[in-house]
Structures are given as C-alpha cells and as structure tokens.
Scaffold this active site. Structure first.
Site, PDB file in Angstrom:
ATOM      1  N   VAL A  57       0.811  -1.228   0.000  1.00  0.00           N
ATOM      2  CA  VAL A  57       0.000   0.000   0.000  1.00  0.00           C
ATOM      3  C   VAL A  57       0.841   1.273   0.000  1.00  0.00           C
ATOM      4  CG1 VAL A  57      -2.030  -1.069   1.075  1.00  0.00           C
ATOM      5  CG2 VAL A  57      -0.282   0.039   2.527  1.00  0.00           C
ATOM      6  N   TYR A 147       2.689   5.948  16.424  1.00  0.00           N
ATOM      7  CA  TYR A 147       1.568   5.087  16.026  1.00  0.00           C
ATOM      8  C   TYR A 147       0.237   5.811  16.243  1.00  0.00           C
ATOM      9  CZ  TYR A 147      -1.719   1.200  15.831  1.00  0.00           C
ATOM     10  OH  TYR A 147      -2.791   0.392  15.518  1.00  0.00           O
TER      11      TYR A 147
END
Ligand code: NJP
Length: 231
Positions: A57, A147
């Site tokens: 991706v 994150y």
C-alpha cells in the site's frame, strides 16, 4: 452478481478475520497484502469467489494494479476495508527517521492511496468504506506517539472522506488490543490472553454490513472486556 469487497492486509490477523465475515455475508473478495502465499492460504479457507494479488500500500503503482485486477475480475466494489497497518512502540527519541516515516507510509499514505484508487467504483455502488484505525485514534500513551499520530491522522482522513463524498458510508472501526501478528507478535502468543480475538472484532464489521442502509454508522470502538477501561 454478488457484492464485492476489497480487503487490504488480508493475509493474517484482523484482515483475514474481516475476509471470513465478508465471505459469510455473501461478498466476493479481492484480497491484498505483500505476502502472496499467506493470502492464498486465507483465500483457500473461504467459501467465496476471491482473488489474491500482491499489494504494497506504500507504492502507488501497486495499489492501482490491485484496483485494476479487481475491476477486471469483478467489475464493481461495494465495500473497501482499509486495514493494512503496522505498529512500532518506543519513546519518541528512540525512533529512527526511517521507522517514523514507514509508520506513516503504511498507516496514513497507504490508506489514502487505497481510498483514492477505489473511490470511483465505490461511489458508483454507494459503498461502504471501513477505516481500521484504533482505540488510540483519540488518546495517546508513552511509546505510542508515532503510532497514535498515524491513527489520529486516519480518523481525520475518514471524516474528510465522508464530508467530501456523502454518497459513501464511512465507518471508523476502532479496535483495542487484539490478538494478531501486530507489532512483531504472534497470534496466540502468551501474555495476550485478555486481548480481543480478531474474530470478535470482525463481528463488529458484520454488524455494520447488516445494518439497514438508512443509517450511517460513523464509528465503532471495541475494548477487551477483561482489561481496565482507559479513556
Ligand atoms: O496486524 P497483523 P493486525 N502493504 O500484523 C499487511 C490495526 N489495529 O491484523 O504485507 C500491504 O496481524 C500484512 O501483510 P504482509 C492495525 O493498526 C490493530 O492487528 O504480507 N499490506 C498483514 O496482512 C492495522 O491497521 C490492533 O506483511 C501490508 C496486515 O497488514 C489493522 O488493525 C489494535 C503492508 C497486518 O496484520 C490490522 O492489524 C488496534 C503493506 N505495506 C489497531 N504492511 C492490535 N492488533 O492490537 C503490512 O488498535 N501489511
């Protein structure tokens, strides 16, 4: 013709569990991830028409090629599960620039490239887009800065997508700690007994698929019942 669902990061963990529920709900499947052998094992275990295709991706040409084989085989896209994602957890100063950028490349840029590639067929189908973010798309914790930042960003992308394309239904699915291969773990590894099962999180997707279409389900958050709540 069956409805068609696209799942990124479908080779294991949550993506494989989402694929199973979609197959049970009658969808034909386009499954992408980098490891074709794992994808093929998932596809072979499903009772649904499916295609597997290598997908990174972070690479625009790879995402576009995945779209092309999906449309050539199935001709439509009714649901897109933007699931591919990685995790890395340490204090801010311990990240290398490469690690920091890789988190954003997969979790944010990759999600954007995926949505961009499948937007036209999704709009034609007035389809469902599921952004797999996290319970940390609205909170932070030590070692989770980069994150969490990717998941805050994903939430922003999900909401912007909904505003710009009201004919879509955009769901931000927000799992808490789930027993997968996430962040270098192994499914079933010790210490994760209290975590959510991937199959449990996938039941939330089933709920979204079955919900009458007059509702726009914007957000679903799940936390392990065996762990202390955190907000
Ligand atoms: O992780 P894992 P999960 N291009 O490692 C693929 C979120 N989440 O199922 O490419 C394309 O078992 C990889 O396949 P491969 C999390 O942020 C999780 O837990 O062959 N695909 C594999 O299929 C993520 O967004 C937890 O290595 C790529 C899959 O992604 C989503 O859930 C908690 C790729 C990862 O499977 C699924 O993660 C939470 C790439 N560049 C949110 N890189 C949790 N588990 O606790 C990786 O809040 N993949």
């Amino acid at each position: 013709n069956p409805k068609v669902a696209v799942v990124t990061g479908a080779s294991r963990g949550l993506g494989a569990a989402f694929a199973r529920v979609l197959a049970e709900e009658g969808y034909a499947l386009a499954l992408g991830a980098r490891t074709l052998s794992d994808l093929e094992r998932v596809a072979a275990s499903l009772d649904a028409p499916s295609l597997t295709h290598p997908l990174d991706v972070t690479v625009p040409g790879s995402v576009d090629a995945f779209r092309e084989v999906t449309l050539a085989r199935f001709g439509r896209v009714d649901a897109l599960i933007v699931n591919a994602g990685i995790g890395l957890f340490k204090p801010l100063e311990a990240f290398t620039p490469q690690e920091f950028e890789q988190l954003f490349a997969v979790n944010v840029t990759g999600a954007w490239l995926t949505v961009r590639a499948f937007l036209e067929p999704l709009k034609a189908a007035r389809g469902l887009v599921v952004m797999v973010s996290s319970d940390v798309s609205t909170r932070v914790f030590p070692t989770g800065g980069p994150y969490c930042a990717t998941k805050f960003a994903l939430r922003a992308l999900a909401r912007t997508l909904q505003l710009e394309h009201p004919e879509l239904r955009v769901l931000e699915l927000r799992p808490g700690a789930t027993d997968t291969y996430f962040a270098g773990s192994e499914e079933g590894a010790s210490g994760k007994e209290a975590y959510l099962k991937a199959a449990t999180v996938a039941e939330a997707l089933r709920f979204a698929l079955r919900l009458p279409q007059d509702a726009r389900l914007e957000e679903l958050a799940l936390r392990p019942a065996a762990l202390e709540p955190v907000y």
